[in-house]
Design a protein around this motif. Structure first.
Motif, PDB file in Angstrom:
ATOM      1  N   LEU A   1      -7.905  -2.636  -4.124  1.00  0.00           N
ATOM      2  CA  LEU A   1      -7.003  -3.758  -3.864  1.00  0.00           C
ATOM      3  C   LEU A   1      -7.711  -5.085  -4.076  1.00  0.00           C
ATOM      4  O   LEU A   1      -8.897  -5.221  -3.768  1.00  0.00           O
ATOM      5  CB  LEU A   1      -6.485  -3.714  -2.419  1.00  0.00           C
ATOM      6  CG  LEU A   1      -5.745  -2.469  -1.942  1.00  0.00           C
ATOM      7  CD1 LEU A   1      -5.477  -2.576  -0.445  1.00  0.00           C
ATOM      8  CD2 LEU A   1      -4.447  -2.292  -2.707  1.00  0.00           C
TER       9      LEU A   1
ATOM     10  N   CYS B   1       0.829  -1.212   0.000  1.00  0.00           N
ATOM     11  CA  CYS B   1       0.000   0.000   0.000  1.00  0.00           C
ATOM     12  C   CYS B   1       0.864   1.262   0.000  1.00  0.00           C
ATOM     13  O   CYS B   1       0.546   2.241  -0.686  1.00  0.00           O
ATOM     14  CB  CYS B   1      -0.939   0.000   1.203  1.00  0.00           C
ATOM     15  SG  CYS B   1      -2.241  -1.241   1.117  1.00  0.00           S
TER      16      CYS B   1
ATOM     17  N   LEU C   1      -7.596   3.578  -2.454  1.00  0.00           N
ATOM     18  CA  LEU C   1      -6.910   2.411  -3.010  1.00  0.00           C
ATOM     19  C   LEU C   1      -7.927   1.343  -3.380  1.00  0.00           C
ATOM     20  O   LEU C   1      -8.857   1.068  -2.608  1.00  0.00           O
ATOM     21  CB  LEU C   1      -5.918   1.826  -2.000  1.00  0.00           C
ATOM     22  CG  LEU C   1      -4.657   2.627  -1.681  1.00  0.00           C
ATOM     23  CD1 LEU C   1      -3.781   1.851  -0.694  1.00  0.00           C
ATOM     24  CD2 LEU C   1      -3.869   2.946  -2.937  1.00  0.00           C
TER      25      LEU C   1
ATOM     26  N   TRP D   1     -11.258   3.229   0.807  1.00  0.00           N
ATOM     27  CA  TRP D   1     -10.741   1.896   0.504  1.00  0.00           C
ATOM     28  C   TRP D   1     -11.788   1.050  -0.231  1.00  0.00           C
ATOM     29  O   TRP D   1     -12.904   0.871   0.255  1.00  0.00           O
ATOM     30  CB  TRP D   1     -10.328   1.183   1.795  1.00  0.00           C
ATOM     31  CG  TRP D   1      -9.158   1.839   2.462  1.00  0.00           C
ATOM     32  CD1 TRP D   1      -9.175   2.988   3.209  1.00  0.00           C
ATOM     33  CD2 TRP D   1      -7.805   1.405   2.408  1.00  0.00           C
ATOM     34  NE1 TRP D   1      -7.908   3.293   3.622  1.00  0.00           N
ATOM     35  CE2 TRP D   1      -7.046   2.339   3.153  1.00  0.00           C
ATOM     36  CE3 TRP D   1      -7.152   0.318   1.818  1.00  0.00           C
ATOM     37  CZ2 TRP D   1      -5.668   2.219   3.318  1.00  0.00           C
ATOM     38  CZ3 TRP D   1      -5.782   0.195   1.981  1.00  0.00           C
ATOM     39  CH2 TRP D   1      -5.047   1.122   2.709  1.00  0.00           C
TER      40      TRP D   1
ATOM     41  N   GLY E   1      -3.151  -3.646  -7.169  1.00  0.00           N
ATOM     42  CA  GLY E   1      -3.575  -2.420  -6.529  1.00  0.00           C
ATOM     43  C   GLY E   1      -3.586  -1.246  -7.475  1.00  0.00           C
ATOM     44  O   GLY E   1      -2.742  -1.166  -8.381  1.00  0.00           O
TER      45      GLY E   1
ATOM     46  N   PHE F   1      -2.973   6.080   6.256  1.00  0.00           N
ATOM     47  CA  PHE F   1      -3.942   5.153   5.676  1.00  0.00           C
ATOM     48  C   PHE F   1      -5.385   5.638   5.860  1.00  0.00           C
ATOM     49  O   PHE F   1      -6.245   5.395   5.016  1.00  0.00           O
ATOM     50  CB  PHE F   1      -3.791   3.765   6.301  1.00  0.00           C
ATOM     51  CG  PHE F   1      -2.470   3.100   5.991  1.00  0.00           C
ATOM     52  CD1 PHE F   1      -2.074   2.893   4.686  1.00  0.00           C
ATOM     53  CD2 PHE F   1      -1.643   2.682   7.017  1.00  0.00           C
ATOM     54  CE1 PHE F   1      -0.867   2.276   4.390  1.00  0.00           C
ATOM     55  CE2 PHE F   1      -0.433   2.060   6.735  1.00  0.00           C
ATOM     56  CZ  PHE F   1      -0.032   1.857   5.422  1.00  0.00           C
TER      57      PHE F   1
END
Length: 391
Positions: free
Chosen positions: A374, A291, A372, A308, A384, A303
């Motif tokens: 993923l 990440c 992100l 996400w 990713g 983060f």
């Protein structure tokens, strides 16, 4: 077959988006999804599965009941039906060579769902299907020559010089791989519009329960069927296209010496899977560095400053990710919601997560700019993409 998007109708946003796409960067312009007609509530699965497979092993039944509760899945769509099992009773017979029968069911079912998702996506996009210049087609559920990409292009009435890419047997990370490939095509072919379609069914892996194959029970408790489609392009046309995510930077990475952790083999009885117990731990041990590699491209360090969109392979993986990265509880809500509503639908699931994320970003008036996407799968492979909200 039912095809849906967020509200069942094409959506156009005439007002200017809050953020402007970067010139030449790929964006998601539209989304669509489709499912088989049969919806199975999780609480009904065990009785139906044991009735259809004629299994009377109480210990196996109790184990599946426990698994059905721990997966957090509430509903799933499935192609498999009583009508299919009545026509092909050998599918529920241990050791029967049934690969031909499975493909006779899977190939048309996968295409039908792919068509439904693609039509819904093109409808939301609002431009003619003839404006599509490329197709990326992803599936781990059909086997034939020519592949589903050609059948899809023909049935959608696309130009016969449409560029086609077929991605077979990638498993759960296939949707993000497809995004990466579509991004590269769009950014290297100015003016192109790429239709990315994923479609999956569990028909190839369906079999009666067996104590020697514990992963079959995990699959029965977790996996579902469905399809998804997105259209990717750069430099959206003002007033004609409505981008909501920018695909900023993509990375694929495999973990050395992990190719046996997720193992799938095609046999006369379909696909046999083995899943290593250490899969969540392997992901946990490597996800932070992966990440950070993506985040560095935008100078991001925290983060919790991101949104996400994570493929929900199962609740254990989501829990490990949340704990390792110290994410706020709500950060993986869209992934948990997709898992609850659809199960793990392999390559498609990331798009169900993204659609829920689109709703959340609009509801919050934009929220975080960066996020992100993923996914994890056989290899062990990480896919990713650093994404940017345009809402």
């Amino acid at each position: 077959m039912s095809a849906t998007n967020s509200n069942g109708a094409p959506k156009h946003y005439p007002s200017v988006t809050k953020r402007v796409p970067m010139p030449g960067k790929a964006t998601i312009l539209a989304m669509g999804k489709a499912f088989p007609s049969q919806l199975i509530p999780q609480e009904c699965l065990v009785e139906g599965y044991f009735r259809d497979t004629k299994c009377d092993d109480l210990a196996i039944k109790e184990k599946l009941e426990r698994l059905c509760k721990t997966t957090t899945v509430k509903t799933r769509y499935t192609v498999m039906s009583k009508e299919i099992l009545d026509k092909y009773p050998e599918l529920a017979t241990e050791g029967s060579p049934t690969i031909k029968q499975r493909l006779d069911i899977a190939n048309p079912a996968v295409l039908e769902m792919a068509m439904g998702a693609s039509i819904a996506c093109i409808k939301e996009w609002g431009r003619p299907a003839g404006d599509i210049t490329h197709i990326v087609y992803v599936s781990s559920s059909e086997i034939r020559l020519p592949g589903g990409d050609l059948y899809l292009a023909s049935q959608l009435g696309l130009r016969n010089d449409v560029g086609r890419v077929m991605l077979y047997f990638l498993g759960c990370y296939g949707g993000v791989t497809g995004l990466r490939i579509a991004k590269d095509i769009a950014e290297n072919n100015p003016g192109s519009r790429v239709l990315l379609t994923t479609s999956e069914t569990t028909i190839l892996g369906f079999r009666p329960p067996n104590k020697e194959r514990p992963y079959d029970l995990v699959g029965a408790a977790l996996f579902g069927d469905g399809a998804a489609a997105v259209i990717i392009g750069t430099d959206p046309l003002t007033g004609k296209e409505s981008p909501f995510l920018e695909l900023n930077y993509a990375v694929q990475q495999f973990l050395p010496d992990t190719h046996n952790v997720i193992d799938g083999r095609l046999s006369e009885e379909g696909i046999n899977f083995k899943l290593g117990r250490d899969l969540p731990q392997r992901i946990e041990d490597n996800i932070e560095e992966f990440c950070k590699k993506l985040m560095a491209k935008a100078g991001l360090k925290n983060f919790n400053d991101l949104f996400w969109a994570v493929h929900p392979g199962g609740p254990a993986i989501l829990n490990r990710l949340e704990s390792t990265l110290n994410l706020s509880t709500e950060k993986l809500d869209c992934s948990r919601r997709a898992l609850m509503d659809f199960g793990n639908v392999s390559s498609n699931t990331i798009f169900y997560v993204m659609e829920y994320m689109k709703e959340e970003l609009k509801k919050r008036g934009g929220g975080e700019e960066w996020g992100l996407a993923l996914a994890f799968g056989p290899g062990i492979t990480f896919e990713g993409i650093l994404i940017r909200s345009l809402e």
